[in-house]
Design a protein around this motif. Structure first.
Motif, PDB file in Angstrom:
ATOM      1  N   MET A   1     -22.188  30.353 -17.512  1.00  0.00           N
ATOM      2  CA  MET A   1     -23.554  30.063 -17.949  1.00  0.00           C
ATOM      3  C   MET A   1     -24.517  30.122 -16.769  1.00  0.00           C
ATOM      4  SD  MET A   1     -22.994  26.830 -20.540  1.00  0.00           S
ATOM      5  CE  MET A   1     -22.287  27.028 -22.183  1.00  0.00           C
ATOM      6  N   VAL A   2     -24.101  29.545 -15.649  1.00  0.00           N
ATOM      7  CA  VAL A   2     -24.954  29.540 -14.457  1.00  0.00           C
ATOM      8  C   VAL A   2     -25.215  30.962 -13.978  1.00  0.00           C
ATOM      9  CG1 VAL A   2     -25.121  28.824 -12.040  1.00  0.00           C
ATOM     10  CG2 VAL A   2     -24.240  27.221 -13.758  1.00  0.00           C
ATOM     11  N   SER A   3     -24.160  31.766 -13.949  1.00  0.00           N
ATOM     12  CA  SER A   3     -24.326  33.142 -13.456  1.00  0.00           C
ATOM     13  C   SER A   3     -25.189  33.979 -14.388  1.00  0.00           C
ATOM     14  CB  SER A   3     -22.958  33.805 -13.255  1.00  0.00           C
ATOM     15  OG  SER A   3     -22.295  33.988 -14.500  1.00  0.00           O
ATOM     16  N   ARG A   4     -25.150  33.702 -15.692  1.00  0.00           N
ATOM     17  CA  ARG A   4     -25.974  34.438 -16.658  1.00  0.00           C
ATOM     18  C   ARG A   4     -27.379  33.861 -16.787  1.00  0.00           C
ATOM     19  NH1 ARG A   4     -21.079  33.943 -19.307  1.00  0.00           N
ATOM     20  NH2 ARG A   4     -21.876  32.237 -20.608  1.00  0.00           N
ATOM     21  N   GLY A   5     -27.566  32.661 -16.258  1.00  0.00           N
ATOM     22  CA  GLY A   5     -28.884  32.030 -16.312  1.00  0.00           C
ATOM     23  C   GLY A   5     -29.251  31.509 -17.684  1.00  0.00           C
TER      24      GLY A   5
ATOM     25  N   GLY B   1     -32.400  23.001 -11.304  1.00  0.00           N
ATOM     26  CA  GLY B   1     -32.771  24.286 -10.728  1.00  0.00           C
ATOM     27  C   GLY B   1     -32.180  25.447 -11.492  1.00  0.00           C
ATOM     28  N   SER B   2     -31.255  25.147 -12.392  1.00  0.00           N
ATOM     29  CA  SER B   2     -30.657  26.147 -13.282  1.00  0.00           C
ATOM     30  C   SER B   2     -31.204  25.917 -14.690  1.00  0.00           C
ATOM     31  CB  SER B   2     -29.129  25.981 -13.295  1.00  0.00           C
ATOM     32  OG  SER B   2     -28.567  26.558 -14.452  1.00  0.00           O
ATOM     33  N   PRO B   3     -31.334  26.976 -15.501  1.00  0.00           N
ATOM     34  CA  PRO B   3     -31.813  26.802 -16.869  1.00  0.00           C
ATOM     35  C   PRO B   3     -30.745  26.277 -17.833  1.00  0.00           C
ATOM     36  CG  PRO B   3     -31.436  29.124 -16.422  1.00  0.00           C
ATOM     37  CD  PRO B   3     -31.196  28.404 -15.133  1.00  0.00           C
ATOM     38  N   VAL B   4     -29.539  26.006 -17.342  1.00  0.00           N
ATOM     39  CA  VAL B   4     -28.470  25.500 -18.205  1.00  0.00           C
ATOM     40  C   VAL B   4     -28.758  24.036 -18.548  1.00  0.00           C
ATOM     41  CG1 VAL B   4     -26.004  25.069 -18.433  1.00  0.00           C
ATOM     42  CG2 VAL B   4     -26.808  27.098 -17.193  1.00  0.00           C
TER      43      VAL B   4
END
Length: 253
Positions: free
Chosen positions: A127-131, A173-176
């Protein structure tokens, strides 16, 4: 939610099955995981899902190696998980801490804490890598208020609360997004499992009052998952109108 991939653990009954229905109705594609594969088969038939709309995993979240293998082996078209619903959980017994069964402790800790951690650890990096992504943990009022005989179960649900808060901080800082949905009394197989199959004792838990249904909880989960991307609902506590706390319940008659 149309064509979003939603991964639900403990999907074979109760809140998990209700979540499967509400997300399927919204057009989501479902990865349904549970130990009872035959119950998963019955669920997809009941929901009248097409083969392209679901992927079944016979999975015990307590087994880290199995979880790792299941996630890493997902077909490419199913690997970009948008929503993870960590629903698998249980309670065993209402014994005093100094008299309780060790196996009951192990099962609650391994399922409610370690299983949730395993699922989160193997899915959230993607999820983090895909944003994009959303983790929804099914907690409990027991994570906020300890009740007599609840000791270890309440401890595991308090851990879910802390883990959810910690994950939200780590993802800043992440959109997750991260949400904990914490119900009071919900009439499912929960009490039957707690009392090791004693149905008569389980029924008494909900006697004389109207508990939440799995659909009630699924509605809240779905609401949280469908807010605008800039909105994160951190925690929701929902209880029957006739329940005021973990121990205060109004019963008729």
């Amino acid at each position: 939610m149309n064509n979003k991939i939603v991964f639900i653990t403990g999907a074979s009954s109760g809140i998990g099955a209700a979540c499967a229905k509400v997300f399927a109705d919204a057009g989501a594609k479902l990865i349904l995981a549970a130990r009872r594969n035959e119950r998963l088969q019955e669920l997809v038939e009941k929901l009248n899902l097409k083969p392209s709309e679901f992927y079944l995993l016979e999975l015990d979240v307590r087994d880290r190696k199995t979880v790792e293998s299941a996630i890493s082996s997902l077909p490419s078209e199913w690997s970009a998980i948008d929503v993870l619903i960590n629903n698998a959980g249980l309670s065993r017994g209402l014994d005093k801490l100094y008299q309780a069964d060790f196996q009951d402790w192990e099962e609650m800790i391994d399922t409610n804490i370690k299983g949730l951690l395993y699922m989160t650890r193997y899915i959230v990096p993607g999820m983090v890598s895909r944003g994009t992504g959303h983790v929804i943990n099914i907690g409990s009022i027991a994570g906020h208020q300890t009740y007599p005989g609840g000791n270890v179960y309440c401890g595991t649900k308090a851990a879910v609360k802390s883990i959810s808060e910690g994950l939200k901080q780590d993802l800043l800082g992440s959109p997750v997004r991260v949400t904990s949905v914490d119900p009071g009394l919900v009439e499912t197989e929960f009490s039957e499992v707690r009392f090791h199959g004693d149905r008569d004792r389980a029924k008494k838990v909900y006697q004389g009052m109207t508990p939440l249904t799995p659909d009630d909880v699924a509605d809240v989960v779905f609401f949280c998952a469908t807010r605008p991307i800039h909105v994160n609902i951190n925690d929701v506590i929902l209880m029957p109108t006739e329940q005021a706390s973990a121990t205060l319940v109004h019963r008729q008659g």
